[in-house]
Design a protein around this motif. Sequence first.
Motif, PDB file in Angstrom:
ATOM      1  N   ALA A 136       0.873   4.073  -2.646  1.00 13.33           N
ATOM      2  CA  ALA A 136       0.687   5.677  -2.245  1.00 13.33           C
ATOM      3  C   ALA A 136       2.046   6.460  -2.635  1.00 13.33           C
ATOM      4  O   ALA A 136       1.700   7.536  -3.108  1.00 13.33           O
ATOM      5  CB  ALA A 136       0.635   5.738  -0.760  1.00 13.33           C
ATOM      6  N   ASN A 168      -0.476   5.031   3.895  1.00 12.32           N
ATOM      7  CA  ASN A 168      -1.198   4.693   2.716  1.00 12.32           C
ATOM      8  C   ASN A 168      -2.559   5.257   2.737  1.00 12.32           C
ATOM      9  O   ASN A 168      -3.410   5.643   1.921  1.00 12.32           O
ATOM     10  CB  ASN A 168      -1.352   3.421   2.671  1.00 12.32           C
ATOM     11  CG  ASN A 168      -1.930   2.672   3.680  1.00 12.32           C
ATOM     12  OD1 ASN A 168      -1.562   2.927   4.764  1.00 12.32           O
ATOM     13  ND2 ASN A 168      -2.876   1.928   3.284  1.00 12.32           N
ATOM     14  N   LYS A 170       0.965  -1.120  -0.002  1.00 12.48           N
ATOM     15  CA  LYS A 170      -0.039   0.032   0.145  1.00 12.48           C
ATOM     16  C   LYS A 170       1.020   1.271   0.018  1.00 12.48           C
ATOM     17  O   LYS A 170       0.577   2.388  -0.609  1.00 12.48           O
ATOM     18  CB  LYS A 170      -0.836  -0.018   1.095  1.00 12.48           C
ATOM     19  CG  LYS A 170      -1.958  -1.179   0.999  1.00 12.48           C
ATOM     20  CD  LYS A 170      -2.878  -1.124   2.514  1.00 12.48           C
ATOM     21  CE  LYS A 170      -3.807  -2.105   2.415  1.00 12.48           C
ATOM     22  NZ  LYS A 170      -4.702  -2.218   3.739  1.00 12.48           N
ATOM     23  N   LEU A 171       1.970   1.195   0.685  1.00  8.91           N
ATOM     24  CA  LEU A 171       2.896   2.382   0.615  1.00  8.91           C
ATOM     25  C   LEU A 171       3.490   2.634  -0.550  1.00  8.91           C
ATOM     26  O   LEU A 171       3.782   3.786  -1.073  1.00  8.91           O
ATOM     27  CB  LEU A 171       4.056   2.209   1.752  1.00  8.91           C
ATOM     28  CG  LEU A 171       3.640   2.286   3.215  1.00  8.91           C
ATOM     29  CD1 LEU A 171       4.878   2.290   4.201  1.00  8.91           C
ATOM     30  CD2 LEU A 171       2.956   3.754   3.632  1.00  8.91           C
TER      31      LEU A 171
END
Length: 392
Positions: A114, A158, A110-111
Amino acid sequence: MEYSPPPLFKQGASARFKMMVFAAISIALLFADSRMDALSAVRKGVGFVLYPLQQAALLPRDAVNGVGSYFSTLSSLQKQVNDLKQQQIASSMQMQQAQLYQAENNQLRKLLDAKERVPGKSMLAEILYDARDVFTRKVILNRGTQQGVQLGLPVIDNQGVVGQVTRVFPFTSEVTLLTDKEQAIPVQVLRSGLRSVAYGRGQSGTLDLRFMAPNADVQVGDILITSGIDGVYPAGLAVARVTQVENSSGAFGRVVCQPLAGIERNTQLLILTSVPEIPPRPPEEEVVKPSKKKKDAKDAAQPAATPAAPAAAPAGGAPAAATSGAAPTAGAAAAAAPGVVPGAGAPAAQAPRAATAGMTPTLSTPPAAAPRAAAPAPAATAPAPAKKEPAR
């Protein structure tokens, strides 16, 4: 001496004869069983009859063997149970570690997502531990000046904004979370575009919009994003969700918000190393004070009627001297004023105000002094202040 029973109790054949007879019978039975198989049925019947007696005779042996096997089996089972418990603990630890790795993997994915969506450069950092002060909301990251971290950089995950870098060390950095009571962030309501500033509320883990009007267009469930007007946080990052709105009768209302980012859940964060570029502020305009010449011209352009007052003349009949050394006459003042024809005499009662602060208006001068006073008439458009001379 040969021992033998008494003749009274001596009956039947002798023991030697009996042994020989039984031996012959045994040999005959063995021969008949081995050659003709005639005694198999008899052997089965005898075995069937003698089986209960055989089991009864073996009971003590079986009991002893059963007791020994019971204790040995009990010890082996106990050892096996201990081994299984250790294996279960090890398997549980491995499963928890696998779940942790899975959660970290999902968070890192997710990071990374993001990181691709956030404009500019970013750096992945891991939370080492919380700050020592329990009354603040700060964490320590494993990135410092050696990795390019600077003071004031925003930190996100995120889901939204987490905080801001407030202290930097060579290999670590301190991040103040949004919920800290000394932290503030400019926000904007996504639905209505209303701008405000969100302040942390400390240990409660929420944010507060202060100084909001009671009729402000804020509703429960509104999403707050960064406005970008501070030059630190990029515009459009998610910050919080409005959870409580209280419209009081006073001057300001109360709005409580819940952060969207994982303030207390995440172990990996993103540090935005490139802040948005904002044009520099224009230089402040210097206040230009009007010069003395312009002020004198303005005062000369606005004549004011002053009442005539008799002045005591000295013995020689000369008028009273002003501080500038020369007192303007009525004709000279009339020539300096706009709309007045030079040379035209003005009444003494309507003498204009002196052009300079050092000059004082006087009465009308004799006709002989009028031509001398009207000499500086060409400089009436921009009168220059006369130099002050000591009065004689």
